[in-house]
Design a protein around this motif. Structure first.
Motif, PDB file in Angstrom:
ATOM      1  N   ILE A 128      26.352  31.066  -7.915  1.00  0.00           N
ATOM      2  CA  ILE A 128      25.518  30.039  -7.293  1.00  0.00           C
ATOM      3  C   ILE A 128      25.172  29.012  -8.360  1.00  0.00           C
ATOM      4  N   LEU A 129      25.727  27.825  -8.204  1.00  0.00           N
ATOM      5  CA  LEU A 129      25.508  26.744  -9.160  1.00  0.00           C
ATOM      6  C   LEU A 129      24.308  25.911  -8.725  1.00  0.00           C
ATOM      7  N   GLY A 130      23.367  25.704  -9.640  1.00  0.00           N
ATOM      8  CA  GLY A 130      22.184  24.931  -9.302  1.00  0.00           C
ATOM      9  C   GLY A 130      21.964  23.759 -10.246  1.00  0.00           C
ATOM     10  N   LEU A 131      21.542  22.645  -9.687  1.00  0.00           N
ATOM     11  CA  LEU A 131      21.146  21.464 -10.464  1.00  0.00           C
ATOM     12  C   LEU A 131      19.639  21.548 -10.654  1.00  0.00           C
ATOM     13  N   ASP A 132      19.221  21.912 -11.872  1.00  0.00           N
ATOM     14  CA  ASP A 132      17.809  22.193 -12.103  1.00  0.00           C
ATOM     15  C   ASP A 132      16.961  20.962 -12.387  1.00  0.00           C
ATOM     16  N   LEU A 133      17.577  19.812 -12.596  1.00  0.00           N
ATOM     17  CA  LEU A 133      16.802  18.579 -12.756  1.00  0.00           C
ATOM     18  C   LEU A 133      17.612  17.411 -12.235  1.00  0.00           C
ATOM     19  N   GLU A 134      17.290  16.992 -11.021  1.00  0.00           N
ATOM     20  CA  GLU A 134      17.976  15.858 -10.407  1.00  0.00           C
ATOM     21  C   GLU A 134      17.504  14.534 -11.007  1.00  0.00           C
ATOM     22  N   VAL A 135      18.360  13.542 -10.957  1.00  0.00           N
ATOM     23  CA  VAL A 135      17.955  12.168 -11.217  1.00  0.00           C
ATOM     24  C   VAL A 135      17.480  11.532  -9.911  1.00  0.00           C
ATOM     25  N   GLY A 136      18.181  11.828  -8.835  1.00  0.00           N
ATOM     26  CA  GLY A 136      17.825  11.283  -7.525  1.00  0.00           C
ATOM     27  C   GLY A 136      16.656  12.020  -6.895  1.00  0.00           C
ATOM     28  N   SER A 137      16.146  11.456  -5.825  1.00  0.00           N
ATOM     29  CA  SER A 137      15.040  12.069  -5.093  1.00  0.00           C
ATOM     30  C   SER A 137      15.153  11.722  -3.616  1.00  0.00           C
ATOM     31  N   GLY A 138      14.449  12.470  -2.803  1.00  0.00           N
ATOM     32  CA  GLY A 138      14.460  12.243  -1.363  1.00  0.00           C
ATOM     33  C   GLY A 138      13.100  11.770  -0.872  1.00  0.00           C
ATOM     34  N   GLU A 139      12.861  11.957   0.426  1.00  0.00           N
ATOM     35  CA  GLU A 139      11.582  11.549   0.989  1.00  0.00           C
ATOM     36  C   GLU A 139      11.234  12.390   2.201  1.00  0.00           C
ATOM     37  N   LEU A 140       9.945  12.420   2.494  1.00  0.00           N
ATOM     38  CA  LEU A 140       9.410  13.076   3.682  1.00  0.00           C
ATOM     39  C   LEU A 140       8.717  12.019   4.518  1.00  0.00           C
ATOM     40  N   LYS A 141       9.052  11.986   5.816  1.00  0.00           N
ATOM     41  CA  LYS A 141       8.433  11.013   6.713  1.00  0.00           C
ATOM     42  C   LYS A 141       7.937  11.731   7.963  1.00  0.00           C
ATOM     43  N   LEU A 142       7.023  11.090   8.656  1.00  0.00           N
ATOM     44  CA  LEU A 142       6.534  11.634   9.917  1.00  0.00           C
ATOM     45  C   LEU A 142       7.515  11.328  11.041  1.00  0.00           C
ATOM     46  N   ALA A 143       7.684  12.302  11.926  1.00  0.00           N
ATOM     47  CA  ALA A 143       8.494  12.059  13.116  1.00  0.00           C
ATOM     48  C   ALA A 143       7.693  11.269  14.137  1.00  0.00           C
ATOM     49  N   SER A 144       6.377  11.491  14.152  1.00  0.00           N
ATOM     50  CA  SER A 144       5.488  10.800  15.087  1.00  0.00           C
ATOM     51  C   SER A 144       4.057  11.024  14.623  1.00  0.00           C
ATOM     52  N   SER A 145       3.114  10.534  15.396  1.00  0.00           N
ATOM     53  CA  SER A 145       1.696  10.750  15.074  1.00  0.00           C
ATOM     54  C   SER A 145       1.194  12.094  15.575  1.00  0.00           C
ATOM     55  N   ASP A 146       2.057  12.859  16.203  1.00  0.00           N
ATOM     56  CA  ASP A 146       1.694  14.181  16.723  1.00  0.00           C
ATOM     57  C   ASP A 146       1.653  15.177  15.568  1.00  0.00           C
ATOM     58  N   PRO A 147       0.502  15.786  15.279  1.00  0.00           N
ATOM     59  CA  PRO A 147       0.418  16.730  14.157  1.00  0.00           C
ATOM     60  C   PRO A 147       1.251  17.986  14.357  1.00  0.00           C
ATOM     61  N   HIS A 148       1.677  18.256  15.586  1.00  0.00           N
ATOM     62  CA  HIS A 148       2.492  19.439  15.863  1.00  0.00           C
ATOM     63  C   HIS A 148       3.989  19.172  15.672  1.00  0.00           C
ATOM     64  N   ALA A 149       4.350  17.916  15.488  1.00  0.00           N
ATOM     65  CA  ALA A 149       5.763  17.573  15.296  1.00  0.00           C
ATOM     66  C   ALA A 149       6.148  17.789  13.834  1.00  0.00           C
ATOM     67  N   GLU A 150       7.248  18.483  13.616  1.00  0.00           N
ATOM     68  CA  GLU A 150       7.697  18.733  12.248  1.00  0.00           C
ATOM     69  C   GLU A 150       8.103  17.424  11.574  1.00  0.00           C
ATOM     70  N   PRO A 151       7.777  17.258  10.299  1.00  0.00           N
ATOM     71  CA  PRO A 151       8.156  16.034   9.594  1.00  0.00           C
ATOM     72  C   PRO A 151       9.667  15.984   9.348  1.00  0.00           C
ATOM     73  N   ILE A 152      10.132  14.822   8.988  1.00  0.00           N
ATOM     74  CA  ILE A 152      11.557  14.608   8.696  1.00  0.00           C
ATOM     75  C   ILE A 152      11.768  14.702   7.190  1.00  0.00           C
ATOM     76  N   LEU A 153      12.651  15.605   6.767  1.00  0.00           N
ATOM     77  CA  LEU A 153      12.965  15.774   5.354  1.00  0.00           C
ATOM     78  C   LEU A 153      14.341  15.190   5.078  1.00  0.00           C
ATOM     79  N   ASP A 154      14.400  14.248   4.176  1.00  0.00           N
ATOM     80  CA  ASP A 154      15.671  13.688   3.715  1.00  0.00           C
ATOM     81  C   ASP A 154      15.794  14.019   2.230  1.00  0.00           C
ATOM     82  N   TYR A 155      16.590  15.053   1.928  1.00  0.00           N
ATOM     83  CA  TYR A 155      16.712  15.497   0.534  1.00  0.00           C
ATOM     84  C   TYR A 155      17.472  14.472  -0.319  1.00  0.00           C
TER      85      TYR A 155
END
Length: 281
Positions: A128-155
């Motif tokens: 299992i090859l792992g990159l332990d320190l990325e240069v790039g980064s992702g983001e987390l955004k809301l799917a909606s204003s509904d607190p029960h809706a899972e957020p959107i993860l873009d790695y």
């Protein structure tokens, strides 16, 4: 603070609120409460309490790639034996980041569970090859204003060429290690990556982008930093910049992902901030 628990909604009042919902939950709660990138909050219909562009940004992780082999019938694969007993840490060629790569030796490999695999049904062995320190980064955004809706993860894995080149070199290194004569009594054939994925950088890049998976070390989505940094969300003592009585204490406040499993770091964040609170900092 308005809280929902067990179907009941009530108001909680305190001198200070300590948010510790993790690198996914904390930025989600902050944005649902009106603290986050103003454009995104307006997009999902949440009134802006404070424009904090760093909330949900800078998502870090340890992306993994599996290099797998089918073993010979005579090689016993016991599902009850320890599977991960040692690892190789190394610094990629040309990298200024010491120990930015890791390889785990998995002595009992299975098909991935998200692809229908069973953890007790072996396919062979794996590195299992792992990159332990990325240069790039992702983001987390809301799917909606509904607190029960899972957020959107873009790695956003491998959008930076340096991240890709280090992983390509690492895959080729693992493949070469698997071809060493020391494995002759164990390995029958390579499963992944297939031969055609090794024919060129473009082919290997396509394979990596298709096969990459998470190291389950999501962090840095409400990073710590000075108030002069517009992307910093909290101070060095976990207090949210620009607001009174709100502090964050979890993996989200790490400015960058540590080059190891993050559990001990997260525990120490909790211990250190608890000590700061006790001493009135």
């Amino acid at each position: 603070m308005v809280v929902e628990s067990g179907g009941e909604v009530f108001t909680v009042e305190a001198k200070e609120i300590i948010l510790s919902a993790g690198a996914v939950g904390s930025p989600q709660i902050l944005m649902l409460s009106g603290l986050g990138p103003a454009d995104h909050l307006n997009e999902v219909g949440i009134p802006v309490v404070k424009n904090a562009p760093g909330v949900g940004q800078n998502l870090r992780d340890h992306p993994l790639a599996y290099i797998s082999w089918k073993t010979k019938p005579a090689h016993e694969l016991d599902p009850n034996d320890p599977r991960l007993q040692f690892a190789l840490r190394y610094t990629a060629e040309g990298s200024e980041f010491k120990n930015d790569m890791i390889v785990y030796m998995n002595t009992f490999a299975t098909e991935r569970v998200n692809r229908g695999g069973n953890r007790m049904d072996p396919t062979g062995i794996r590195m299992i090859l792992g990159l332990d320190l990325e240069v790039g980064s992702g983001e987390l955004k809301l799917a909606s204003s509904d607190p029960h809706a899972e957020p959107i993860l873009d790695y956003n894995y491998f959008e930076e060429e340096f991240d890709l080149s280090r992983m390509r070199d690492g895959v080729r290194m693992c493949v070469t290690l698997g071809e060493n004569e020391s494995w002759n009594d164990i390995i029958e054939s390579r499963i992944d990556p297939p031969d055609d994925a090794l024919e060129s950088d473009d082919a290997l890049t396509a394979w990596l982008k298709r096969e990459v998976t998470t190291g389950h070390h999501i962090s840095c989505t409400a990073k710590m930093g000075p108030a002069t940094d517009p992307m910093a969300v909290v101070s060095q003592i976990g207090k949210v910049h620009g607001l009174e009585g709100l502090r964050v204490a979890d993996a989200s406040i790490m400015p960058d992902c540590v080059r190891s499993n993050i559990n001990v770091t997260v525990m120490m964040i909790g211990e250190r901030i608890a000590d700061m609170i006790i001493h009135g900092e």
